[in-house]
Design a protein around this motif. Structure first.
Motif, PDB file in Angstrom:
ATOM      1  N   ASP A   1      16.115   8.775  43.357  1.00  0.00           N
ATOM      2  CA  ASP A   1      14.889   8.002  43.502  1.00  0.00           C
ATOM      3  C   ASP A   1      15.230   6.539  43.220  1.00  0.00           C
ATOM      4  O   ASP A   1      15.964   6.239  42.282  1.00  0.00           O
ATOM      5  CB  ASP A   1      13.871   8.543  42.492  1.00  0.00           C
TER       6      ASP A   1
ATOM      7  N   TYR B   1       5.770  -0.678  43.069  1.00  0.00           N
ATOM      8  CA  TYR B   1       6.602  -0.226  41.954  1.00  0.00           C
ATOM      9  C   TYR B   1       8.044  -0.024  42.422  1.00  0.00           C
ATOM     10  O   TYR B   1       8.986  -0.580  41.857  1.00  0.00           O
ATOM     11  CB  TYR B   1       5.964   1.063  41.434  1.00  0.00           C
ATOM     12  N   HIS B   2       8.227   0.761  43.499  1.00  0.00           N
ATOM     13  CA  HIS B   2       9.585   0.996  43.987  1.00  0.00           C
ATOM     14  C   HIS B   2      10.174  -0.239  44.649  1.00  0.00           C
ATOM     15  O   HIS B   2      11.387  -0.417  44.659  1.00  0.00           O
ATOM     16  CB  HIS B   2       9.618   2.210  44.922  1.00  0.00           C
TER      17      HIS B   2
ATOM     18  N   HIS C   1       5.264   9.011  44.601  1.00  0.00           N
ATOM     19  CA  HIS C   1       6.497   9.741  44.830  1.00  0.00           C
ATOM     20  C   HIS C   1       6.301  10.808  45.891  1.00  0.00           C
ATOM     21  O   HIS C   1       5.322  11.529  45.882  1.00  0.00           O
ATOM     22  CB  HIS C   1       6.988  10.385  43.530  1.00  0.00           C
TER      23      HIS C   1
ATOM     24  N   CYS D   1      13.622   4.175  41.883  1.00  0.00           N
ATOM     25  CA  CYS D   1      13.265   3.554  40.605  1.00  0.00           C
ATOM     26  C   CYS D   1      14.354   3.786  39.554  1.00  0.00           C
ATOM     27  O   CYS D   1      14.517   2.989  38.641  1.00  0.00           O
ATOM     28  CB  CYS D   1      11.884   3.975  40.109  1.00  0.00           C
TER      29      CYS D   1
END
Ligand code: ZN
Lengths: 700, 317
Positions: free
Chosen positions: B224, B275-276, A2, B226
């Motif tokens: 975000d 993941y994203h 992130h 996700c």
């Protein structure tokens, strides 16, 4: 993963990363090796500490350290000095891992685990938390850990509540603190702890606190959710009460096998059809209740009713609570062509058993009675439906009867001892009025979307809880607010649209005159289906959801066509429904019709011109009971009819199968949906053996 | 608006497996099983699962199984329910559930249920409502849900419900979109969605959409990619997804693509990861983006895979 910038890595960065990797990789291998060898010597432990400092998420390393702790504790079970040293070292490793990554689940849990071994110093933990919570006041790991420490070391809820006050005073925009406050306060209110009782005093103070937050920055969301929760707490402190029933008080119902029964003594809308001399009895409460059964509801009748009364919730909420409950009265079977009249009296409120979700008892004694004439032994209508029902405007004519004869006419004062209208406590009404005044003021100064929404919600609470409110005017104000919101916040247009629809239906059903404008008769009054039954047409209203069903419990024929409905949620309460049109709506799949499965009287259904089969994602897939989700009763669903279960089409049409297999439709319109095809029609005919009409054509 | 760079993403996903030398790859070695699930499910949604050697994947997955029946995140690591689910999901993608000793895996999961109905993640006892979802999902895929106390499991999940209609990790924990997804999923799979106040939770969830069109995970946080998955799938399961603006969200996800090298990041111009990339593609599938396979919001697997597993058995077709 992130917040790292995408820019291509510079060569020196790449090198640094590779160097770090080269350092970490052998350490990780060594750790796994030590783990498998159960090697817990000093050097091996040192490796694991290094690994965790670089990679706090490496769960196997935490497991390894726990095993090591257990190993050493077993070795020196009574040496408190060395035990303390071992556990202190673990706290140190966990702390340094948290410094590396404050969101590491493994590190937080390791600390918890160490504390659960009996090693804790409240001061130390709170000091550490203070540090982490200052760095990030919203870190939910830290908040969870704080609750854990508070519980472990018996810090009082009052003290923790004070901590949330401090956090909120430092910064209003701390949703985590508001959240924790709601959880703590709910506990204190529930316990009726000293100085947290009565609730009204506490709630008043809380409203004041949250006003400071939302008036300081109306665009910050943090306080608004708490404010909405306070409204809920305010309303929930009212005892549940009955808002409507079928049959309503003072009503006379004629029960016959044949709808075209010509009984001059009854108004046309009062007769209806039943194959088995049973009558649905429906209770509708202002909030979900549990505990409705034959001991909490007493039903007395001059008829000798067959069997025990079994009450079933319609549209269950949490903990088996529901607003609507149904039971079936079975009248005795009489002689051919005889007609018997009975009276039925229903009373509730004498037992404390009926309770709302927040634990308040239904206390107001409530009683209503109605008459039933049973016209028995007539020849049942021949497998009805030689002629279909056609939902065309020209087939509906205005009712030739007086609105006062309709079942809802008297719904404003239906009971003897209770006028059915819930009334709130004085302080609750006062809070609601105060908030309304306050938000009107706020909105006169600033255009704030959640402020508008909040005003709309409080106005609705006012309408719901005060019987003397000028309902229509307030409902109109709310409708205006939602129209404004659709423009102000187009991203959430459909949220406001749905709310608008609910309010609109409330307005339509708010008075006898207003609802009567939607009542019609079917042109062909000799139709064995409809006879002279009153048809309710709520078509062309642009509504996107169903509401106010408590005013429609008596409806047998309902036209909801040309709206924007996505699902039939709410219709499960209309247990008398036999004909329903949903044509030209936005129904996206058969699973959106789940609520129809409980409507055992439904014979005619029009879902033509919807969106069934057009969507790859089914938004009601899990609101529909099917083999996709777990439920005991579904297991035996399929065994019975081989003809369908052996069909190769079952896999493509399983939703339709599960919906229709429990219904006894004689007429179905499905054309104008992506799913319709000859193959699908053939499948439907198999699933619905009583079907006479499919898409306007007679079934062969 | 840009388009989905599907081919680039396929390339990117396939390349991640081969990259071993940077620090991130080493840090993430222990959750390779999750990575396999993310990457392979994304490939399946893109219609490219066949570019992978199924036998090779299956034999690697099986080499991560521990004698307890649970799976580790990678060879040599400890078993955990997180990776056990990913392993079962990966096998489900390839229609290879039959390689499993179902009783053994079931025993492992069943053994993690606690007296109060909650689930621990592994033998060390961390409790989290995520693990409830994972256990329920894992057993649903194996048709073994009746082996646990479902009622107690549901009650525990319900006890994590908050004032805003959302759910936290444990009773009292703050609502968070990821956690809400798990709890709503657990209730969906057990046929218990009636425990949710759909309007209250739906409003909280739809307010996660911020001006840029992206979704955040909690109030006053940044959007975000996700969360496109966590929030969207939750909204879908409770039939409230129409309360957000889908076009704006599609645009936000597409804006987070690395159109040059493939992959999707958390926010525009951040570094991509698998993941994203998975959550972005899965989000687009939930938004009915053209030419993608539909994904099931509760099973987090393509709809055809779920139908194959759940309906094939029940409908005998
Ligand atoms: Zn993210």
């Amino acid at each position: 993963m992130h917040g790292r910038p995408r820019k291509p890595q510079k060569p020196e960065e790449e090198e640094a990363s590779a160097a770090e990797a080269a350092k970490l990789r052998p350490l990780q291998s060594q750790l796994l090796e030590n783990h498998h060898q159960k090697n817990y010597d000093k050097e091996a432990l040192e490796v694991s500490a290094k690994v965790l400092e670089m990679n706090p998420d490496l769960y196997t390393a935490w497991n390894y350290r726990k095993l090591a702790v257990e190993h050493y504790l077993k070795e020196s079970p009574s040496d408190t000095e060395s035990i303390k040293a071992i556990l202190d070292e673990e706290l140190r490793v966990a702390e340094s891992a948290l410094r590396q990554n404050v969101k590491s689940y493994g590190a937080w849990y390791h600390r918890k685990w160490i504390l659960s071994q009996g090693h804790s110093s409240t001061d130390l933990e709170l000091r550490l938390l203070g540090k982490f919570q200052k760095l990030d006041a919203r870190n939910f790991h830290a908040w969870n850990y704080r609750r854990f420490v508070a519980e472990l070391t018996n810090i009082s809820e009052e003290k923790e509540l004070k901590y949330t006050t401090d956090m909120i005073d430092t910064n209003f925009s701390n949703y985590s603190a508001w959240h924790n406050r709601s959880a703590l306060l709910a506990k204190l209110l529930n316990k009726k702890a000293e100085s947290y009782f009565p609730a009204e005093k506490v709630l008043n103070e809380e409203y004041e606190l949250v006003h400071q937050a939302i008036f300081t920055d109306p665009d910050d969301q943090s306080g608004w959710f708490y404010h909405l929760w306070l409204l809920d707490q305010t309303i929930k402190s009212n005892a549940p009460s009955l808002v409507s029933s079928w049959p309503p008080h003072g009503y006379r119902v004629a029960l016959s096998r044949n709808r075209s029964l010509d009984d001059q003594t009854l108004s046309p809308s009062r007769s209806f059809h039943s194959d088995s001399e049973t009558l649905a009895l429906i209770l509708y409460f202002d909030q979900p209740v549990q505990g409705v059964d034959s001991s909490s509801v007493s039903v007395k009748s001059t008829a000798h009713l067959r069997g025990d009364l079994i009450w079933k919730p319609l549209s269950k909420c949490s903990h088996d609570a529901a607003k609507a409950w149904v039971s079936h009265l079975s009248f005795p079977q009489g002689e051919m062509n005889s007609s018997e009249s009975y009276s039925v009296e229903v009373s509730l409120g004498n037992s404390q058993k009926i309770t709302s979700a927040s634990g308040f008892h239904h206390v107001k004694p409530t009683c209503f009675s109605f008459g039933v004439s049973v016209h028995l032994g007539e020849t049942p209508i021949e497998e009805c439906g030689n002629e279909g029902i056609w939902w065309k405007d020209e087939n509906f004519t205005s009712c030739g009867i007086s609105p006062q004869t309709l079942p809802f006419a008297s719904s404003d004062n239906l009971t003897i001892e209770n006028n059915y209208a819930p009334s709130s406590s004085e302080w609750c009404a006062e809070i609601i009025s105060n908030e309304i005044a306050l938000f009107r003021e706020l909105l006169s100064e600033t255009e704030c979307k959640i402020g508008k929404l909040t005003l709309a919600r409080f106005l609705m609470a006012h309408v719901a809880t005060s019987p003397h409110a000028n309902k229509v005017a307030q409902l109109e104000e709310v409708l205006e607010l939602y129209l404004d919101l659709m423009k102000l916040d187009p991203t959430h247009f459909h949220y406001y649209k749905d709310e608008h629809s609910s309010v609109l239906l409330q307005k339509v059903t708010s008075t006898t005159e207003s609802l009567f404008r939607h009542c019609y008769c079917y042109k062909d009054q000799t139709s064995p289906y409809l006879g002279t039954t009153t048809c309710v047409r709520l078509n062309n209203l642009s509504i996107s959801r169903i509401g106010s069903v408590e005013k429609l419990l008596w409806v047998q024929v309902l036209d909801l066509s040309h709206n924007e409905l996505r699902s039939t949620e709410g219709l499960e309460a209309l247990q008398l429904l036999s004909c329903l049109s949903l044509s030209n709506n936005k129904i996206g799949s058969f699973t959106a019709l789940e609520s129809l499965r409980t409507l055992k009287s439904l014979k005619v259904l029009d879902v033509s011109c919807n969106e069934i089969g057009s969507h790859s994602i089914d938004t009601t897939r899990y609101l529909f009971s099917s083999p996709l989700s777990h439920s005991e009763e579904k297991e035996n669903d399929l065994s019975s009819d081989k003809m369908v279960t052996d069909s190769p089409d079952l896999a493509s049409y399983w939703e339709a199968y599960f919906l229709f297999k429990d219904l006894n439709l004689t007429q179905l319109d499905i054309e104008g949906n992506m799913i319709s095809s000859e193959r699908f029609q053939a499948f439907l005919v198999k699933v619905l053996p009583k079907l006479h009409w499919l898409d306007g054509k007679q079934v062969q | 608006m840009g388009e989905l760079a599907a081919e680039k993403h396929v390339k990117y996903i396939l390349s991640v497996e081969k990259r071993k030398d940077d620090f991130q790859s080493v840090v993430m070695e222990h959750l390779r099983m999750n990575g396999a699930y993310w990457g392979l499910t994304a490939l399946d949604i893109l219609g490219k699962l066949n570019t992978v050697d199924a036998d090779e994947v299956v034999s690697w997955v099986m080499s991560c199984q521990h004698q307890s029946g649970g799976f580790a995140g990678n060879v040599g690591h400890d078993p955990h329910i997180l990776y056990t689910l990913s392993a079962v999901q990966v096998l489900a993608l390839f229609d290879k559930l039959d390689v499993l000793d179902v009783d053994k895996v079931t025993d492992y999961v069943v053994g993690l249920q606690n007296e109060d109905g909650s689930f621990s993640g592994d033998i060390w006892g961390e409790v989290d409502s995520r693990f409830s979802y994972i256990a329920i999902l894992c057993l649903s895929l194996l048709h073994q849900l009746d082996k646990i106390n479902v009622e107690k499991a549901v009650n525990f999940v319900v006890s994590c419900k908050n004032m805003d209609g959302g759910f936290g990790c444990i009773p009292g924990g703050e609502s968070h979109s990821g956690q809400i997804f798990c709890c709503v999923g657990a209730l969906a799979l057990t046929g218990s969605l009636h425990h949710i106040d759909k309007d209250l939770l739906g409003w909280w969830l739809c307010e996660r959409q911020v001006k840029s069109g992206g979704l955040n995970g909690r109030p006053e946080k940044l959007p975000d990619v996700c969360y496109s998955w966590w929030v969207l799938s939750s909204l879908i399961m409770i039939d409230r997804v129409h309360w957000i603006n889908k076009e704006k969200l599609v645009k936000f996800i597409l804006d987070c693509q690395d159109t040059e090298n493939g992959g999707i990041s958390d926010r525009p111009d951040d570094a991509v990861d698998v993941y994203h990339t998975y959550f972005g593609i899965a989000g687009l599938s939930l938004l009915e983006y053209p030419a993608l396979k539909a994904i099931d919001p509760a099973y987090a697997l393509p709809v055809d895979v779920v139908n194959r597993i759940r309906l094939r058995k029940k409908l005998a077709v």
